[in-house]
Design an enzyme around this catalytic site. Structure first.
Site, mmCIF file in Angstrom:
data_model
loop_
_atom_site.group_PDB
_atom_site.id
_atom_site.type_symbol
_atom_site.label_atom_id
_atom_site.label_comp_id
_atom_site.label_asym_id
_atom_site.label_seq_id
_atom_site.Cartn_x
_atom_site.Cartn_y
_atom_site.Cartn_z
ATOM 1 C CD GLU A 467 35.424 87.705 12.691
ATOM 2 O OE1 GLU A 467 36.365 87.922 13.471
ATOM 3 O OE2 GLU A 467 34.330 88.276 12.792
ATOM 4 C CD GLU A 542 31.401 86.672 15.004
ATOM 5 O OE1 GLU A 542 31.807 87.819 15.316
ATOM 6 O OE2 GLU A 542 32.133 85.676 14.985
#
Length: 966
Positions: A467, A542
């Site tokens: 991320e 995720e």
């Protein structure tokens, strides 16, 4: 020749005897269980022990008996004057000052064992870091952001021929290490393992001092990271010619019923030997039986250089490492010099194949495996990041029991013990570096992680980022990923590379990464990305990110409680069930990793203060399961499952949502034996009923092929009467560290799910390491430790005495002849003796406190008075004075020291002018913790020589509970 049988516990309490030549002083520090069982048999002494000693390396755990104290981030006075000398450790070699100096007096510091996390010991504050769970440490708390560690070790004269190193598995963070006052280096990241060669600085045959200054003021992540030396420390001794740090690399290729094993070894020469060497590579199976061996001749590398050698070995009918049968082998690498073994290095490895397919997902040993993974940070209830090795196994076993087969290290390199647990228990791992970039800072960290970890068969994928929103969707991210990916392949070409991506799935990193890592379906169109990049395999790195509080079934925002029913956490996000259905139905997706397996400190979304832990976990911070565990167990596991939620203690007449998690074909629900209907179970789904509450028994019956196979009940309980303590079944037998569950039961022995009693604990034969209960809003203490306060002596003055005979001197009180101590002292013309006086402020003169004066020598044969009372020196240390509460006063106290002065031998000698420190120890309160929705957890450690540990728990209005652990 001396040989030892050592017994390894392999699995299920089976012990395997391994006969192996060992050096006399060889130390086993990393046995499979902490207190290895060692039997010695002397068969034949064919050559001298001293010659044999040189053939082995020693790796000795040095976690015991460290000294610790807080320093200060910017006040050098409160940081013990470190780095204030005219010459510093950066200007002249060996000029470590303050605690970095080998002659610093640390007797008043706290004594502790590693691993240690000082952050978890602190209280909570709304002013503290949201990310770190509002613990009063690190940034914003300069008095709790610097920690000093010191340890003394002895190294014998016989080690003069060896290379001596210090090995740190991880220090959070920005550590500076000194050895005998010599600065060794700085390691900024809290997640890297590192070593320092101290050979040149060793005081052979004497005492040596290790000093570590830890600066945890800056956070590396956005989650709880702890503070201090939270992983193991070792003293390593090798021959100058030896296998380099992380110096083996084992790969294998399976052909029919054979595995062709390639064993590469990096040999380092820190000595002057030049000439022929022999490299022997031997593979042993799990029972220690030799499978194959090969020998080849080589030449020693030049001084301070390395050379690589690769050997080929064949294993017939190999036992493959997989999730169900995690078979391991050991590679024994030996270096011979002039016919003698001078180094022996062990590498654990597994033989297996991995493959990602863009159409069919992930394959292990040629079999399709859907990844059923979780993301996890590194902390646990009560102990923070300083996890004992046994807790690594405990946590991985909890995940395995849930049906999980994969683990993502979020978001940093893990401790070695975690990877060892995954190797031995059969858990696939994504190993992740901390930060993306192309410079030495980033690539060096990545290389060290890969070289340290690449022999672990559990690791199936390297992750080079997570991320990185600034670069995910642009050309910068694409360039960085290309560099890191190719760099990784140059070190280990056997595993693919991934990045967890959350801000767009069509450009930048996602267009070039080898294995696409999707972080949350709500962040992009996964099917559209797959259709655009059909040759790129993918997985959900995720997913989920749901909120749940264990044992809570109605959201209460005022109390910061989230209902445990599996719901969307946000409109654009998906529930656990929705996420799993999405990935399960798409063969091209290798699987998914849920955020998260366990709750963790910090990031208490969707709330803030006073919530101090996350709500994301399938289990809470203790490992107590939330109800989502049983959904996953139903569809991830292989055993029949049936679980009713919620509990059945409610207000009469209340309508309750009853959910059943199961993998049965049908489930019928009964309330007090009256059927509420039978329902068919949807694949990867759950069942729901709305039931008006009536006290009694709620029962679910599961059917397969029309036959009853399972039942589960929830009963209305009576009031709690008893305390029940139990050893968690996930503990390893014979472990030093054991996890205990505390709960209450009613008169009939039924667990009371709504109990919140505060329990007090006492222990014999061991110590408590930490307590927890999984309550995300609990501000209770995790640890109960003695408080140590160090008081400086202020207003220090001196007065000359006419006689050196101080035995009959009495204290001198007020007159006009006092002056600042040591100011403008003429060391060539000193008085025969001096009387010194100073003050210390004792804010709490409590009888239970222990007050000690640690005298630092400012004269010869000193006599000490406190408030006019002569204080005798301690019998164990003639420079330590224990101050009885009767001689002390609340507030300012006067201390006087009478002593003939020390003399300078040389004009440039620096004389000590510090009289010492007052240590005040306030005993810890008794250990205690409230139950949260029926449960609390106590982590205990056995004393080394204790045959058993007895833990007792008391609570108001309940019968005492006791458990004995053998």
């Amino acid at each position: 020749m001396i040989k030892y049988y050592y017994f390894n516990q392999i699995k299920n309490n089976i012990f395997i005897a391994i006969l192996q030549p060992l050096s006399v002083n060889h130390v086993f520090m990393k046995a499979i269980f902490p207190k290895g069982i060692l039997f010695c048999f002397i068969f034949l002494i064919s050559y001298s022990a001293s010659a044999q000693n040189k053939s082995e390396r020693d790796l000795t755990l040095i976690d015991k008996d460290w000294r610790f104290s807080f320093g200060h981030l910017f006040d050098t006075g409160k940081d013990f004057g470190h780095a204030t000398g005219y010459f510093s450790y950066l200007t002249k070699t060996g000029f470590g000052d303050g605690p970095a100096s080998s002659n610093f007096d640390d007797r008043a510091w706290r004594k502790l064992d590693l691993p240690h996390d000082w952050a978890v010991e602190q209280s909570f504050s709304e002013k503290a870091s949201f990310s770190h769970g509002f613990k009063t440490a690190g940034k914003g708390f300069p008095e709790k952001s610097i920690g000093w560690y010191r340890k003394k070790i002895s190294i014998p004269e016989s080690d003069k021929s060896k290379i001596i190193s210090l090995k740190f598995d991880g220090v959070f963070r920005n550590s500076k290490v000194f050895f005998n006052g010599y600065f060794l280096g700085t390691e900024e990241s809290g997640y890297n393992s590192f070593e320092y060669d101290v050979t040149a600085y060793v005081n052979y045959g004497g005492e040596n001092t290790i000093v570590v200054r830890v600066d945890a003021s800056m956070e590396e992540g956005w989650f709880y990271e702890g503070a201090g030396i939270y992983r193991h420390v070792y003293l390593k001794k090798t021959n100058p010619l030896h296998v380099a740090q992380n110096g083996t690399y084992v790969t294998s290729e399976i052909k029919e019923n054979k595995a062709e094993v390639s064993a590469e070894v990096t040999i380092e020469n820190k000595g002057n030997y030049k000439g022929a060497i022999e490299i022997i590579q031997t593979i042993l199976d799990a029972q220690g039986k030799q499978i194959t061996t090969v020998s080849e001749n080589g030449t020693a590398p030049n001084f301070y250089q390395t050379t690589n050698y690769t050997s080929k070995l064949t294993v017939n009918n190999p036992l493959l490492w997989d999730i169900e049968n995690p078979n391991l082998y050991r590679l024994i690498t030996e270096i011979k010099q002039e016919g003698k073994i001078i180094d022996r290095y062990e590498t654990s490895f597994g033989i297996r194949t991995i493959k990602f397919d863009a159409e069919k997902g992930f394959f292990l040993n040629g079999k399709s495996v859907k990844l059923k993974g979780t993301n996890n940070h590194q902390d646990h209830a009560g102990i923070g990041t300083a996890l004992p090795d046994e807790l690594q196994y405990f946590r991985i076993k909890k995940l395995k029991e849930m049906g999980s087969n994969a683990y993502r290290c979020s978001h940093h390199p893990p401790t070695q013990e975690l990877l060892e647990a995954c190797d031995k228990l059969g858990m696939l791992v994504i190993d992740e570096t901390r930060l993306m970039g192309i410079n030495d800072y980033h690539l060096n960290d990545l290389e060290r992680m890969i070289k340290r970890d690449r022999n672990h068969p559990s690791i199936f994928c390297w992750s080079v980022g997570n991320e990185e929103w600034n670069i995910e969707g642009n050309i910068t991210g694409e360039r960085i990923t290309n560099v890191m990916q190719e760099f990784t392949k140059g070190i280990d070409a056997t595993r693919p590379v991934t990045v967890g991506i959350s801000s767009g799935f069509k450009s930048g990193i996602s267009s070039v990464v080898e294995i696409m890592g999707y972080n949350y379906m709500g962040n992009g169109d996964i099917d559209a990305h797959r259709n655009q990049f059909k040759q790129q395999p993918g997985m959900g790195t995720e997913e989920g990110s749901t909120f749940a509080t264990r044992g809570v079934y109605f959201t209460d925002d005022a109390k910061h409680y989230q209902s445990a029913y599996d719901k969307k956490p946000r409109p654009s996000f998906f529930s656990i069930e929705e996420g799993w259905k999405f990935y399960a139905e798409r063969p091209y997706l290798a699987g998914m990793f849920i955020w998260t397996g366990f709750d963790y400190r910090g990031e208490p979304t969707p709330y803030g203060w006073p919530s101090v832990t996350s709500y994301f976990g399938m289990m809470d911070v203790c490992g107590f399961p939330k109800d989502n565990v049983f959904y996953l167990k139903s569809w991830w596991g292989t055993e029949p499952v049936l679980h009713i939620m919620p509990h059945w203690n409610w207000s009469t007449g209340k309508e309750i949502d009853v959910w059943v998690h199961s993998n049965c074909d049908e489930v019928e629900l009964f309330l007090n034996k009256e059927s509420l209907g039978k329902k068919k179970m949807e694949q990867n789904g759950h069942l729901e009923w709305k039931v008006k509450y009536i006290p009694g028994t709620l029962e679910a019956v599961g059917y397969k092929n029309g036959k009853k196979v399972l039942s589960d009940i929830q009963k209305t309980t009576e009031n709690a009467q008893n305390i029940k303590l139990s050893v968690d079944k996930e503990n390893i037998s014979n472990a030093n560290v054991v996890v205990i569950t505390a709960e209450t039961t009613d008169e009939k022995g039924a667990h009371v799910p709504t109990a919140n009693h505060e329990m007090t604990f006492s222990i014999k034969g061991g110590k408590i390491l930490g307590v927890g209960n999984g309550n995300p809003t609990s501000l209770e203490r995790d640890k109960f430790i003695d408080n140590i306060e160090l008081l400086a002596i202020t207003n220090f003055e001196e007065k000359k005495l006419a006689s050196a005979n101080i035995s009959n001197q009495i204290t001198v009180e007020a007159d006009n002849n006092w002056k600042e101590a040591f100011k403008d002292r003429d060391y060539k013309n000193q008085a025969p003796a001096y009387v010194y006086r100073g003050k210390f402020d004792l804010k709490n003169n409590i009888k239970t406190n222990t007050v000690t004066f640690f005298y630092k020598k400012i004269g010869i044969n000193a006599v000490v008075f406190v408030n006019g009372n002569k204080i005798p020196a301690s019998t164990d240390d003639d420079q330590k004075y224990i101050l009885n509460a009767a001689v002390l006063k609340q507030g300012l106290n006067t201390i006087q020291i009478i002593a003939p002065p020390l003399q300078k031998n040389k004009d440039w000698d620096v004389m000590n002018t510090d009289p010492g420190i007052i240590q005040v120890i306030t005993p810890a309160e008794q250990w205690k913790r409230k139950l949260f929705n029926g449960y609390a957890q106590i982590i205990i450690q056995k004393d080394e020589n204790a045959a058993e540990v007895i833990l007792s728990a008391t609570a108001k209005g309940l019968k005492t509970g006791t458990i004995t652990v053998k």
